[in-house]
Design an enzyme around this catalytic site. Structure first.
Site, PDB file in Angstrom:
ATOM      1  N   ASN A  19      -6.383  -2.832   2.680  1.00  0.00           N
ATOM      2  CA  ASN A  19      -5.742  -4.376   2.438  1.00  0.00           C
ATOM      3  C   ASN A  19      -7.534  -4.770   2.865  1.00  0.00           C
ATOM      4  O   ASN A  19      -8.228  -4.064   3.291  1.00  0.00           O
ATOM      5  CB  ASN A  19      -5.113  -4.646   3.619  1.00  0.00           C
ATOM      6  CG  ASN A  19      -3.136  -4.279   3.538  1.00  0.00           C
ATOM      7  OD1 ASN A  19      -2.841  -4.835   2.775  1.00  0.00           O
ATOM      8  ND2 ASN A  19      -2.852  -4.794   4.630  1.00  0.00           N
ATOM      9  N   ARG A  44       0.762  -1.376   0.524  1.00  0.00           N
ATOM     10  CA  ARG A  44       0.092  -0.018   0.630  1.00  0.00           C
ATOM     11  C   ARG A  44       1.266   1.453  -0.215  1.00  0.00           C
ATOM     12  O   ARG A  44       0.133   2.420  -0.648  1.00  0.00           O
ATOM     13  CB  ARG A  44      -1.001  -0.162   0.941  1.00  0.00           C
ATOM     14  CG  ARG A  44      -1.662  -1.060   1.104  1.00  0.00           C
ATOM     15  CD  ARG A  44      -2.910  -1.113   2.027  1.00  0.00           C
ATOM     16  NE  ARG A  44      -2.045  -0.858   3.618  1.00  0.00           N
ATOM     17  CZ  ARG A  44      -2.616  -1.096   5.042  1.00  0.00           C
ATOM     18  NH1 ARG A  44      -4.103   0.178   4.831  1.00  0.00           N
ATOM     19  NH2 ARG A  44      -1.367  -1.631   5.969  1.00  0.00           N
TER      20      ARG A  44
END
Length: 93
Positions: free
Chosen positions: A40, A21
């Site tokens: 996520n 990320r």
């Protein structure tokens, strides 16, 4: 000039716990002109939502599919739509 779009991508593989990320956000900021987030999911995938110029979203998608990502990407599924707005920059969620 490119029309603005919304790209939602689901990235599967070993993409959690490897900085995926963070690197996605860094690449979105480097490309420029993109807002959205990387998140996520409970099933192990990462969801990426990016809004901005079409060519910028395609560049981010190309990076998501490249060998330059952290971890291991086994596949990316994406959908395209019109932008919804409401994002302040590109966030990690």
């Amino acid at each position: 000039m490119s029309d603005d779009v919304r790209m939602t991508a689901w990235v599967r593989g070993r993409v959690q716990g490897v900085g995926f990320r963070w690197f996605t956000r860094a690449n979105a900021l480097e490309i420029g002109g993109l807002t959205g987030f990387a998140l996520n999911l409970d099933d192990g995938r990462v969801q990426v939502v990016a809004e901005g110029p079409s060519d910028h979203c395609h560049r981010l998608l190309d990076w998501l599919r490249s060998d330059d990502t952290p971890g291991r990407v086994d596949g990316v599924t994406e959908i395209w739509d019109t932008p919804r707005g409401g994002y302040d920059g590109f966030a990690i969620r």
